[in-house]
Motif scaffolding. Sequence first.
Motif, PDB file in Angstrom:
ATOM      1  N   GLN A   1     -10.069 -38.471 -14.306  1.00 16.47           N
ATOM      2  CA  GLN A   1     -10.060 -36.965 -14.810  1.00 16.47           C
ATOM      3  C   GLN A   1     -11.108 -36.304 -13.752  1.00 16.47           C
ATOM      4  OE1 GLN A   1     -10.697 -36.841 -18.968  1.00 16.47           O
ATOM      5  NE2 GLN A   1      -9.333 -38.406 -19.558  1.00 16.47           N
ATOM      6  N   GLY A   2     -10.543 -35.028 -13.707  1.00 13.08           N
ATOM      7  CA  GLY A   2     -11.160 -33.892 -12.867  1.00 13.08           C
ATOM      8  C   GLY A   2     -10.819 -34.151 -11.282  1.00 13.08           C
ATOM      9  N   LYS A   3     -10.042 -35.058 -10.961  1.00 14.71           N
ATOM     10  CA  LYS A   3      -9.687 -35.458  -9.545  1.00 14.71           C
ATOM     11  C   LYS A   3      -8.343 -34.615  -9.040  1.00 14.71           C
ATOM     12  CE  LYS A   3     -12.604 -38.716  -9.009  1.00 14.71           C
ATOM     13  NZ  LYS A   3     -14.072 -38.636  -8.456  1.00 14.71           N
ATOM     14  N   HIS A   4      -8.415 -34.216  -7.919  1.00 20.67           N
ATOM     15  CA  HIS A   4      -7.271 -33.617  -7.356  1.00 20.67           C
ATOM     16  C   HIS A   4      -6.743 -34.506  -6.075  1.00 20.67           C
ATOM     17  CE1 HIS A   4     -10.486 -30.605  -8.583  1.00 20.67           C
ATOM     18  NE2 HIS A   4      -9.511 -29.987  -8.829  1.00 20.67           N
ATOM     19  N   ILE A   5      -5.782 -33.953  -5.751  1.00 17.37           N
ATOM     20  CA  ILE A   5      -4.765 -34.565  -4.612  1.00 17.37           C
ATOM     21  C   ILE A   5      -5.740 -34.835  -3.550  1.00 17.37           C
ATOM     22  CG2 ILE A   5      -2.849 -34.717  -3.131  1.00 17.37           C
ATOM     23  CD1 ILE A   5      -1.128 -33.234  -5.477  1.00 17.37           C
ATOM     24  N   GLY A   6      -5.863 -36.053  -2.933  1.00 16.11           N
ATOM     25  CA  GLY A   6      -6.678 -36.289  -1.835  1.00 16.11           C
ATOM     26  C   GLY A   6      -7.942 -36.874  -2.293  1.00 16.11           C
ATOM     27  N   ASP A   7      -8.332 -36.718  -3.807  1.00 17.16           N
ATOM     28  CA  ASP A   7      -9.493 -37.294  -4.016  1.00 17.16           C
ATOM     29  C   ASP A   7      -9.492 -38.958  -4.209  1.00 17.16           C
ATOM     30  OD1 ASP A   7     -10.682 -34.765  -4.203  1.00 17.16           O
ATOM     31  OD2 ASP A   7     -10.597 -34.764  -6.277  1.00 17.16           O
ATOM     32  N   SER A   8     -10.543 -39.570  -3.721  1.00 18.70           N
ATOM     33  CA  SER A   8     -10.773 -40.977  -4.098  1.00 18.70           C
ATOM     34  C   SER A   8     -11.056 -41.212  -5.591  1.00 18.70           C
ATOM     35  CB  SER A   8     -11.776 -41.644  -3.198  1.00 18.70           C
ATOM     36  OG  SER A   8     -11.108 -41.499  -1.853  1.00 18.70           O
ATOM     37  N   VAL A   9     -10.565 -42.508  -6.133  1.00 20.24           N
ATOM     38  CA  VAL A   9     -10.834 -43.154  -7.335  1.00 20.24           C
ATOM     39  C   VAL A   9     -11.196 -44.402  -7.154  1.00 20.24           C
ATOM     40  CG1 VAL A   9     -10.189 -43.580  -9.833  1.00 20.24           C
ATOM     41  CG2 VAL A   9      -9.308 -41.502  -8.593  1.00 20.24           C
ATOM     42  N   THR A  10     -12.419 -44.828  -7.644  1.00 18.23           N
ATOM     43  CA  THR A  10     -12.785 -46.071  -7.579  1.00 18.23           C
ATOM     44  C   THR A  10     -12.626 -46.752  -8.794  1.00 18.23           C
ATOM     45  OG1 THR A  10     -14.583 -45.707  -5.879  1.00 18.23           O
ATOM     46  CG2 THR A  10     -14.707 -47.951  -6.828  1.00 18.23           C
ATOM     47  N   LEU A  11     -11.801 -48.054  -8.863  1.00 22.05           N
ATOM     48  CA  LEU A  11     -11.806 -48.443 -10.121  1.00 22.05           C
ATOM     49  C   LEU A  11     -12.323 -49.900 -10.047  1.00 22.05           C
ATOM     50  CD1 LEU A  11      -7.884 -47.710 -10.510  1.00 22.05           C
ATOM     51  CD2 LEU A  11      -9.890 -46.486 -11.625  1.00 22.05           C
ATOM     52  N   ARG A  12     -12.706 -50.448 -11.104  1.00 26.20           N
ATOM     53  CA  ARG A  12     -13.181 -51.837 -11.066  1.00 26.20           C
ATOM     54  C   ARG A  12     -11.958 -52.739 -11.910  1.00 26.20           C
ATOM     55  NH1 ARG A  12     -19.261 -50.693 -13.235  1.00 26.20           N
ATOM     56  NH2 ARG A  12     -19.788 -49.742 -11.201  1.00 26.20           N
ATOM     57  N   THR A  13     -11.581 -53.666 -11.264  1.00 27.53           N
ATOM     58  CA  THR A  13     -10.615 -54.528 -11.381  1.00 27.53           C
ATOM     59  C   THR A  13     -10.862 -56.131 -11.385  1.00 27.53           C
ATOM     60  OG1 THR A  13      -9.460 -55.074  -9.291  1.00 27.53           O
ATOM     61  CG2 THR A  13      -8.839 -52.935 -10.470  1.00 27.53           C
ATOM     62  N   MET A  14     -10.075 -56.899 -11.631  1.00 23.86           N
ATOM     63  CA  MET A  14     -10.695 -58.214 -11.681  1.00 23.86           C
ATOM     64  C   MET A  14     -10.913 -58.647 -10.071  1.00 23.86           C
ATOM     65  SD  MET A  14      -8.972 -60.107 -14.871  1.00 23.86           S
ATOM     66  CE  MET A  14      -7.268 -60.646 -14.129  1.00 23.86           C
ATOM     67  N   LYS A  15     -10.255 -57.987  -9.257  1.00 24.69           N
ATOM     68  CA  LYS A  15     -10.332 -58.433  -7.864  1.00 24.69           C
ATOM     69  C   LYS A  15     -11.942 -57.846  -7.363  1.00 24.69           C
ATOM     70  CE  LYS A  15      -5.310 -58.282  -7.048  1.00 24.69           C
ATOM     71  NZ  LYS A  15      -4.374 -57.643  -6.321  1.00 24.69           N
ATOM     72  N   GLY A  16     -12.496 -57.009  -8.047  1.00 27.23           N
ATOM     73  CA  GLY A  16     -13.558 -56.178  -7.681  1.00 27.23           C
ATOM     74  C   GLY A  16     -13.300 -54.677  -7.744  1.00 27.23           C
ATOM     75  N   GLU A  17     -14.017 -53.939  -6.831  1.00 32.10           N
ATOM     76  CA  GLU A  17     -13.879 -52.409  -6.959  1.00 32.10           C
ATOM     77  C   GLU A  17     -12.736 -52.141  -5.846  1.00 32.10           C
ATOM     78  OE1 GLU A  17     -17.332 -50.172  -5.980  1.00 32.10           O
ATOM     79  OE2 GLU A  17     -18.055 -50.530  -8.234  1.00 32.10           O
ATOM     80  N   GLU A  18     -11.676 -51.271  -6.160  1.00 36.85           N
ATOM     81  CA  GLU A  18     -10.751 -50.951  -5.447  1.00 36.85           C
ATOM     82  C   GLU A  18     -10.627 -49.380  -5.208  1.00 36.85           C
ATOM     83  OE1 GLU A  18      -6.682 -52.689  -6.072  1.00 36.85           O
ATOM     84  OE2 GLU A  18      -7.734 -54.443  -7.036  1.00 36.85           O
ATOM     85  N   ILE A  19     -10.526 -48.858  -4.251  1.00 36.22           N
ATOM     86  CA  ILE A  19     -10.447 -47.264  -3.777  1.00 36.22           C
ATOM     87  C   ILE A  19      -9.133 -46.987  -3.822  1.00 36.22           C
ATOM     88  CG2 ILE A  19     -11.178 -45.615  -2.494  1.00 36.22           C
ATOM     89  CD1 ILE A  19     -13.637 -47.278  -1.693  1.00 36.22           C
ATOM     90  N   TYR A  20      -8.728 -45.957  -4.605  1.00 33.84           N
ATOM     91  CA  TYR A  20      -7.336 -45.354  -4.517  1.00 33.84           C
ATOM     92  C   TYR A  20      -7.303 -43.937  -4.205  1.00 33.84           C
ATOM     93  CZ  TYR A  20      -5.430 -49.425  -7.263  1.00 33.84           C
ATOM     94  OH  TYR A  20      -5.410 -50.686  -7.643  1.00 33.84           O
ATOM     95  N   SER A  21      -6.387 -43.421  -3.657  1.00 34.71           N
ATOM     96  CA  SER A  21      -6.246 -41.967  -3.216  1.00 34.71           C
ATOM     97  C   SER A  21      -5.371 -41.388  -4.259  1.00 34.71           C
ATOM     98  CB  SER A  21      -5.816 -41.699  -1.914  1.00 34.71           C
ATOM     99  OG  SER A  21      -5.617 -40.538  -1.679  1.00 34.71           O
ATOM    100  N   VAL A  22      -5.688 -40.060  -5.083  1.00 36.45           N
ATOM    101  CA  VAL A  22      -4.833 -39.692  -5.658  1.00 36.45           C
ATOM    102  C   VAL A  22      -3.758 -38.817  -4.786  1.00 36.45           C
ATOM    103  CG1 VAL A  22      -4.467 -37.541  -7.649  1.00 36.45           C
ATOM    104  CG2 VAL A  22      -6.574 -39.304  -7.176  1.00 36.45           C
TER     105      VAL A  22
END
Length: 168
Positions: free
Chosen positions: A140-161
């Motif tokens: 929430q609040g992110k824009h196209i091109g922003d990064s989102v860090t998600l914690r998954t079972m594999k650890g932290e993953e970084i995604y780009s919107v």
Amino acid sequence: MSSAFLKNETADAPVVIPARAPLPPGVTNYVTPRGLALLRQELADLEAERGATQHDPDESERSRKLALINGRVGALNQRIASASVVDPANQPHTEVRFGATVTLHPKKGPDRILTIVGVDEADATHGRVAFTAPIARAMQGKHIGDSVTLRTMKGEEIYSVTVIDYVN
């Protein structure tokens, strides 16, 4: 033998009403127009089931079923009454908000497409996540091109919107 292993419940056993998806105390019950329609359809289905159950010849079974249905109808009516509909068409189309369908691109691997919805409409198998979920709050609040860090079972993953869409 424990009653948990018996298929037939006794007439005097307490009726357990299944809990609805949790909504934290004090949090507004945001729903999409689709989510409200689903709640209303669920209510109509329960009303039809109640009508059919009233003709069950087994009085004790009828009483149990009606108690269960009435409890579910009560909980559902509370959710519908507290619903605050958010029309995705009225959201800022350049920012991730409630109702957005967001495409997230990882450094490697397939894209993830998620839609932020109400708690009753959430279904992770179809990419619909509740607005209260950590993944939705991270986006929430992110824009196209922003990064989102998600914690998954594999650890932290970084995604780009990469895409923000508000088509419902």
